[in-house]
Design an enzyme around this catalytic site. Structure first.
Site, short mmCIF file in Angstrom:
data_model
loop_
_atom_site.label_atom_id
_atom_site.label_comp_id
_atom_site.label_asym_id
_atom_site.label_seq_id
_atom_site.Cartn_x
_atom_site.Cartn_y
_atom_site.Cartn_z
CD GLU A 115 -3.74 -5.48 -4.63
OE1 GLU A 115 -3.58 -6.66 -5.08
OE2 GLU A 115 -3.46 -4.85 -3.78
CG ASP A 169 -2.90 -3.69 2.57
OD1 ASP A 169 -3.64 -2.90 3.06
OD2 ASP A 169 -2.46 -3.55 1.53
CB SER A 170 -7.22 -4.99 1.55
OG SER A 170 -6.31 -4.12 0.93
CB CYS A 221 -4.75 4.21 0.54
SG CYS A 221 -4.89 2.60 -0.23
CB THR A 222 -0.43 0.69 2.98
OG1 THR A 222 -1.68 -0.32 2.68
CG2 THR A 222 -0.71 1.30 4.62
CG HIS A 223 -3.00 -0.26 -2.48
ND1 HIS A 223 -3.33 -1.16 -1.26
CD2 HIS A 223 -3.12 -1.65 -3.28
CE1 HIS A 223 -3.73 -2.32 -1.38
NE2 HIS A 223 -3.50 -2.70 -2.61
CB CYS A 280 -5.10 -2.24 5.79
SG CYS A 280 -6.47 -1.90 4.79
CG ASN A 281 -4.27 4.27 5.75
OD1 ASN A 281 -3.83 5.21 6.35
ND2 ASN A 281 -3.43 3.86 4.91
N1 DGL Z 1 -4.29 -0.68 1.28
C1 DGL Z 1 -5.38 -0.32 1.98
C2 DGL Z 1 -5.30 0.79 2.79
O1 DGL Z 1 -4.39 1.52 3.43
C3 DGL Z 1 -6.69 -0.66 1.14
C4 DGL Z 1 -7.02 -0.76 -0.03
C5 DGL Z 1 -8.57 -1.49 -0.39
O2 DGL Z 1 -8.18 -2.63 -0.32
O3 DGL Z 1 -9.25 -0.89 -0.88
O4 DGL Z 1 -6.62 1.46 3.14
#
Ligand code: DGL
Length: 222
Positions: A155, A13-14, A187-189, A76-77
């Site tokens: 984050e 992921d990012s 978004c996985t966050h 990560c989406n």
């Molecule tokens: N967690 C990520 C996602 O699922 C990316 C968040 C990001 O880096 O902007 O999209």
């Protein structure tokens, strides 16, 4: 050479958001080991161009394969939306993304077929969820919204913070008013923000693609 059956599963992921997927993989596949890359040096991916996200994803995918992983999970989406096809073509191991599993879970959960999708600007502007949902439910109504401030808040560790609750109200009230019955946390966050998101989206099913993605990986390895 094929990776050994006891080789790790590569997950990236990012940043820390993909740990929501890694946690579900550990729950469903307790015998597997996981090699996780969180690209915290270059987070966020959401506002970056598709080409840049593809380049970063390719670098990490190749790194994971060089470590001998037997499969790569794009947790990560944004990276799934921009780089899934590219990684599937380039890497020597199976690659699983999070968008299709999330779309499947949303279509299964929605009764009214009015589905909301939230994600980074990159994911929303790619229309990856619209395509995936419509492939399964052509009659669905989809209301989408980019929520770019959510990733830095996560984050920063501000998952339960007054500022985050205010930002959630600002982003989500239009979706609540639109009457979606299901909301994809695209978004996985965002699963780390289930409390503030659920506070605005009362009575709406929140879809976290982690569970469905882990099931797909389990089926693949079986
Ligand atoms: N967690 C990520 C996602 O699922 C990316 C968040 C990001 O880096 O902007 O999209």
């Amino acid at each position: 050479m094929n990776p050994a059956p006891d080789a790790p599963i590569g997950v990236f992921d990012s940043g820390i958001g993909g740990l929501t997927v890694a946690r579900e993989l550990m729950r469903q596949l307790p015998g597997e080991s996981i090699l996780y890359v969180g690209d915290t040096a270059r987070v966020p991916y959401g506002p970056k161009s598709p080409e840049t996200v593809r380049r970063y994803s390719r670098e990490i995918g190749e790194y994971l394969c060089a470590q001998g992983v037997k499969a790569v999970v794009i947790a990560c989406n944004t990276a799934t939306a921009h780089a899934l096809d590219d990684l599937r073509a380039a890497l020597p191991v199976p690659v699983v993304g999070v968008v299709e599993p999330g779309a499947r879970a949303a279509v299964a959960a929605s009764r009214s077929r009015h589905i909301g999708v939230i994600g980074t600007a990159g994911t929303i502007n790619s229309y990856a969820y619209e395509r995936a949902i419509r492939a399964l439910a052509p009659d669905a109504t989809i209301t989408s919204r980019a929520c770019p401030l959510f990733v830095p808040l996560v984050e920063e560790g501000w998952t339960d913070h007054e500022v985050t609750r205010r930002v959630a109200e600002e982003y989500l009230e239009p979706l609540a008013r639109a009457g979606v019955d299901t909301l994809v946390l695209g978004c996985t966050h965002y699963p780390l923000l289930k409390a503030p998101i659920g506070g605005v989206m009362q009575g709406v099913r929140l879809i976290d693609s982690a569970e469905e993605t882990a099931s797909e990986v389990r089926a693949l390895l079986a």
